[in-house]
Scaffold this active site. Sequence first.
Site, mmCIF file in Angstrom:
data_model
loop_
_atom_site.group_PDB
_atom_site.id
_atom_site.type_symbol
_atom_site.label_atom_id
_atom_site.label_comp_id
_atom_site.label_asym_id
_atom_site.label_seq_id
_atom_site.Cartn_x
_atom_site.Cartn_y
_atom_site.Cartn_z
ATOM 1 N N CYS A 146 -12.102 -9.413 3.844
ATOM 2 C CA CYS A 146 -13.488 -9.874 3.709
ATOM 3 C C CYS A 146 -14.383 -8.810 3.084
ATOM 4 C CB CYS A 146 -14.051 -10.231 5.084
ATOM 5 S SG CYS A 146 -13.022 -11.323 6.054
ATOM 6 N N ARG B 17 -11.155 -8.418 -3.383
ATOM 7 C CA ARG B 17 -10.587 -8.207 -2.057
ATOM 8 C C ARG B 17 -9.855 -9.436 -1.540
ATOM 9 N NH1 ARG B 17 -13.292 -3.695 0.362
ATOM 10 N NH2 ARG B 17 -12.997 -4.473 2.467
ATOM 11 N N TRP C 230 -12.009 -13.962 4.222
ATOM 12 C CA TRP C 230 -10.574 -14.220 4.168
ATOM 13 C C TRP C 230 -10.189 -14.666 5.568
ATOM 14 C CZ3 TRP C 230 -5.955 -12.003 6.188
ATOM 15 C CH2 TRP C 230 -4.782 -12.347 5.497
ATOM 16 N N ASN D 222 -16.189 -8.195 8.991
ATOM 17 C CA ASN D 222 -14.862 -7.958 8.426
ATOM 18 C C ASN D 222 -14.003 -7.382 9.537
ATOM 19 O OD1 ASN D 222 -12.590 -7.215 7.008
ATOM 20 N ND2 ASN D 222 -13.557 -5.566 5.868
ATOM 21 N N GLY D 223 -12.853 -8.002 9.819
ATOM 22 C CA GLY D 223 -11.966 -7.508 10.857
ATOM 23 C C GLY D 223 -11.612 -8.579 11.866
ATOM 24 N N GLU E 298 9.586 -4.223 -6.498
ATOM 25 C CA GLU E 298 8.235 -4.406 -7.012
ATOM 26 C C GLU E 298 8.166 -5.634 -7.927
ATOM 27 O OE1 GLU E 298 4.257 -3.832 -8.543
ATOM 28 O OE2 GLU E 298 5.274 -3.538 -6.629
ATOM 29 N N LYS F 31 5.793 -8.907 -7.233
ATOM 30 C CA LYS F 31 4.779 -9.367 -8.177
ATOM 31 C C LYS F 31 4.980 -10.834 -8.526
ATOM 32 C CE LYS F 31 2.127 -5.984 -8.552
ATOM 33 N NZ LYS F 31 2.552 -5.684 -7.181
ATOM 34 N N GLU G 158 3.841 -12.922 -5.621
ATOM 35 C CA GLU G 158 2.402 -12.844 -5.392
ATOM 36 C C GLU G 158 1.606 -13.754 -6.318
ATOM 37 O OE1 GLU G 158 1.204 -8.452 -3.748
ATOM 38 O OE2 GLU G 158 1.826 -8.584 -5.837
ATOM 39 N N HIS H 287 27.815 -8.831 -1.306
ATOM 40 C CA HIS H 287 27.877 -8.859 0.153
ATOM 41 C C HIS H 287 26.952 -9.940 0.719
ATOM 42 C CE1 HIS H 287 30.348 -5.256 0.371
ATOM 43 N NE2 HIS H 287 29.546 -4.708 -0.542
ATOM 44 N N LYS I 112 -6.954 -7.997 -1.202
ATOM 45 C CA LYS I 112 -6.706 -6.713 -1.866
ATOM 46 C C LYS I 112 -6.603 -5.574 -0.868
ATOM 47 C CE LYS I 112 -6.388 -4.045 -5.519
ATOM 48 N NZ LYS I 112 -5.202 -4.135 -6.400
#
Length: 607
Positions: free
Chosen positions: A2, A27, A74, A98-99, A479, A483, A486, A502, A602
């Site tokens: 947030c 964010r 968020w 925020n939190g 990575e 990506k 995401e 395996h 973010k």
Amino acid sequence: MCGICGVVGTRPAAPLIFEALRRLEYRGYDSAGIATLGPQGIDRRRAAGKLDNLERVLHAAPLDGTTGIGHTRWATHGSPNETNAHPHAVGGVAVVHNGIIENYETLREELSAAGRVFTTETDTETVAQLVDSLLEQGLAPEEAAFRALRRLEGAYALAMIFTGHEGLMIGARHGAPLAVGIGEGEMFLGSDSLALAPLARKIAYLEDGDWCVLRPEGVIFHDARGEVVERPIQTVALIGGAVGKDGYRHYMEKELHEHPVVIGQTLQRIIDPVTRQITLPDLPFALGEIPRAVITACGSAFYAGLVGRYWLEAEARLPVDIDVASEMRYRNPPLSEGGLGLLISQSGETADTLAALRGLRAAKQHILSVLNVETSTMARESDVTLGMVAGPEISVASTKAFTAQLSVLAALTIAIGQARGTIGPARQQHLIACLLDLPSRAAEVFGQDEAIRAMAQVIAEARDVLYLGRGLCFPVALEGALKLKEISYIHAEAYAAGEMKHGPISLIDRTVPIVAIAPSTILFDKTLSNLQEAKARGGRILVFTDAKGAARLRDLAEIVVVVPEVDAFVTPILYTIPVQILAYEVALLKGTDVDQPRNLAKSVTVE
């Protein structure tokens, strides 16, 4: 996570807050709102979805007032709809948060039993209800806020405004970041300096447990006990113009093209161009006496840490443990006193990484952080910070910050190797030369756009994708898979190439592309063998390699992207770039929201 912005001044607050929220879009969020103190008291506008929706609401019904707060939410507690959107207004107070308030259920039960009626599903409404209940007892806003803060448990950044108190705002911080912007005849609150940069060139950061009282003429800081304290004032180096797209379609596209410059600027800070020596800040510990290191981070930063582990163990011969930050603190590993805690974070506010830092500090480890925001909480709590010169990274999916992190870790490896006597002068100069050559090699990668787009066409049609890599390129595969997940929402998994047989080999058929990161280094033949196994089972082979590798893959791979040939030491930095570009090109074909993917934030400032 947030975003928060608040304004106390003489100008209309709503337009200033809205533009600050624009700068906080990176964010991640799913609803937004603004509240001001108008002629009739607290007035607010909220909307689910993107800020464009809130803009339409504000256009239809503007907000008056010179005191106000705004928020991009968020969702944690409750659906991302208008009812649950911030600001929350109850009686004489409006709050943005925020939190997470961890004891909100207990407080909610207590307040409900006292006759208070809740209208949202959020934990934040509990704060507004609690403060308003104290206001109704006759307390002044400052005392009501202070008493409420002492009841809260969890992580939070808060901003509050009060009916009948034009020109007053209260902010508080516990766990989540919050900054005060200092103007002339006006004051501001914001989640970070990026939100406040065009509004105020001077900023002070609340420390953990602080709360503050803002009026147009200034700010008074209080610590957790309520005592008046001073906090350092800093000048903001960043200007608002630094966050434009500069003609690119997306922030991510712009940031991908900034890789060469960012790598060069970061290396220039840490390598003396005249002496070609690594130059670190003054350290309160001796690099050569570190018995062991612990690396911890989250997301892409964790994958950078995996590369760092390879480098530190192979070149500096330093034993390294590594954990994702959310697991390390609970694993409670035995640590030798005087070891090195090496933390990596773009924002410097990542909640899990910050908690790991404090755990490492309690275990008497030296703390070194690799950060992009050198005014962050992690920077302030570290023994030393190695800053990467990545500039603001607006796209939620990290790109240039990742290669900047790797650049710092590579230089740090050389410095530790020198201090431990495992890297001699000749090897040191060779590795530094390889690093300094990287910006020009990185720029060459963008000449492979056509081949990358052809690869993207294959992947965009898939439901599942496998990424393979060995050694230093295994974290690059991780990575790449992250990506792709995401920003394109395609399921992707990365494996060390030798592990494919395996288990994962059972997934391979004509519908599952295999993306290999395979420079022609000492492990190329091993990876080639793994790709032949996949090809024999119908897999579509897509490879990132150099010219030597491409010559040997001609009959095996469906598409090859040729990357400039570089020393094995720097391959993870260079190969990251085309792998990230591939994810971007796939997302374009899928039509997803590249810069603000669904469900992502973010800066993750809660556990």
